[in-house]
Design an enzyme around this catalytic site. Structure first.
Site, PDB file in Angstrom:
ATOM      1  N   ASP A  19      -7.233  -7.931 -18.706  1.00 20.09           N
ATOM      2  CA  ASP A  19      -7.463  -8.910 -19.775  1.00 20.09           C
ATOM      3  C   ASP A  19      -6.110  -9.341 -20.334  1.00 20.09           C
ATOM      4  OD1 ASP A  19      -8.142 -10.372 -22.003  1.00 20.09           O
ATOM      5  OD2 ASP A  19      -9.214  -8.746 -23.018  1.00 20.09           O
TER       6      ASP A  19
ATOM      7  N   HIS B  65       0.814  -1.217   0.000  1.00 19.23           N
ATOM      8  CA  HIS B  65       0.000   0.000   0.000  1.00 19.23           C
ATOM      9  C   HIS B  65       0.850   1.270   0.000  1.00 19.23           C
ATOM     10  CE1 HIS B  65      -3.634   2.161   0.148  1.00 19.23           C
ATOM     11  NE2 HIS B  65      -4.327   1.354   0.920  1.00 19.23           N
TER      12      HIS B  65
END
Length: 456
Positions: free
Chosen positions: A402, A167
């Site tokens: 994708d 993070h």
């Protein structure tokens, strides 16, 4: 389900031509320094056909050449400041196999079994801070990979991708952009848009203007104890991660109810997020059976990219989040109509505007060291009761990862146990419905299930 690890290695950025990066490090911004010192883990699932692991690996290497931060390490720069060292040390890449079909293992339950789909990590103190709060100048501790990837193949050819990212490097917006770039690189598509790497843009004003209170909000004193007076294992064992699905029809009715106020039919409707959060704040509070006199608040992540003036590009790599804290008494929250909670949330978010962000930047630069302060974010906190925290991933392009075989069939967070910390995700159906992940005490779950769809 047995996940067998087949291989584990470190992969590094793949630069085209004679590219030789010059920049050695990127100093963390004031927004990076106040976030949680941990990895965030997410899980994707893809139906066959999917590209081979080798093609996905090369695509990741190409994306790392554009997003060099992820292949670096946390450490100290030449000025002694916390930084990401752009040393191209690489990311962990694991290949695994499951000797069953994906359909045999579905649906994935929000249980510890999800942890086998991604590399493990241990939350640790950042390399420039010791447990007593003193600065640490030796960056040798910051050797953990900032990104870790696990590709798990099933007998049917389906693929599960486990991804963890630290993070300190980036928030959800930035991380999702990196994931989209990874998919583009796998498909042989030019990475677009290109990332905006400059973390020096948050300069304080001279003279500074401390328009808002930040001590006790984003920062606390270093001598403030974060220790918890309970048995950690016994507490965690009683927390279960529950998933709730809200249909488009339910959300539309909820929004109408939240936006209705007696005597004022012209009020601007609250957003779907505000309405749902108001509903869940009340539902969780009911399930906890708290004292009516107790105070409860919601910690809401607020993205500053479009709130700062001038606006920060959406392609900015890093953290750019502060928090809103709508607060009220339990009795008032439960007795007043849903519109009351929705308005508290709306008004609190509205206050985290350009002025608030600028005030924070000034305070973080001028007051933190002077007053010996540290971030209030506590990754070791397991219980947020009587409060609630929410992170919304509704607008992030996580579903756009994708690799060449289409978008993911499943996208979800990994298993986590932080009672009261909610995650909002768009449903994989793509119809506008929302899935919410909520860790709760097991004793409170039955009551929550009774009220989580009740609009009364």
């Amino acid at each position: 389900m047995e996940v067998k690890i087949m291989s584990s290695r470190i992969i590094k950025p793949l630069y085209e031509g004679n590219h030789s990066p010059i920049t050695n490090s990127i100093s963390l911004s004031v927004f990076d320094k106040i976030t949680y010192d941990t990895h965030i883990a997410i899980i994707y699932a893809y139906r066959p056909p999917t590209p081979p692991n080798g093609a996905i690996e090369v695509g990741l290497q190409k994306a790392l050449a554009v997003y060099r931060e992820w292949a670096g390490r946390l450490g100290i720069d030449d000025n002694g400041e916390p930084a990401i060292l752009l040393n191209d040390e690489g990311v962990k890449f694991i290949e695994a196999y499951v000797d069953s079909t994906l359909d045999q293992e579905l649906p994935f339950k929000s249980s510890p079994s999800l942890l086998s789909f991604h590399p493990s990590w241990k939350p640790k103190v950042c390399p420039w801070v010791l447990e007593d709060g003193h600065e640490e100048k030796d960056s040798s501790e910051g050797v953990i990979e900032l990104v870790q990837v696990q590709l798990t193949r099933f007998k049917c050819g389906s693929l599960v991708v486990g991804f963890t990212a630290h993070h300190f490097v980036a928030d959800g917006n930035s991380t999702s952009n990196f994931l989209v770039a990874w998919g583009q690189a796998c498909r042989g598509v030019e990475i677009s848009p290109l990332p905006f790497h400059d973390r020096t843009i948050f300069t304080p004003r001279n003279p500074p203007v401390f328009e808002f209170e930040h001590k006790g909000v984003e920062f606390i004193c270093k001598n403030f104890s974060k220790a918890h007076n309970f048995n950690h294992n016994s507490i965690v064992d009683n927390i279960v991660l529950h998933k709730v699905h809200y249909t488009v029809e339910f959300l539309a009715k909820l929004k109408v109810k939240a936006s209705s106020t007696k005597g004022n039919n012209n009020i601007k409707p609250f957003s779907t997020f505000e309405s749902l959060l108001a509903h869940l704040w009340r539902a969780i509070t009911k399930s906890r059976r708290l004292s009516e006199l107790e105070t409860t608040h919601v910690r809401i992540s607020v993205d500053g990219r479009h709130r700062l003036n001038p606006k920060v590009p959406n392609e900015y790599v890093g953290n750019l989040v502060l928090w809103a804290f709508p607060t009220t008494k339990v009795k008032t929250l439960l007795e007043e109509p849903l519109s009351y909670a929705a308005k508290l949330i709306h008004d609190a978010i509205k206050k985290v505007n350009n002025n608030y962000f600028r005030s924070f930047i000034d305070f973080a630069n001028y007051k933190v060291k002077e007053e010996n302060l540290m971030t209030s974010a506590d990754i070791n906190k397991d219980v947020y009761c009587p409060n609630v925290e929410v992170d919304s991933w509704l607008r992030f392009p996580f579903y756009d990862l994708d690799f060449g075989g289409g978008c993911p069939y499943i996208f979800m967070p990994s298993y986590y146990q932080a009672e009261g910390v909610m995650l909002f995700l768009p449903s994989y159906t793509g119809d506008g419905s929302i899935e919410v992940y909520i860790p709760l005490f097991e004793d409170n779950l039955a009551t929550f299930k009774q009220v989580c769809y009740n609009m009364d």
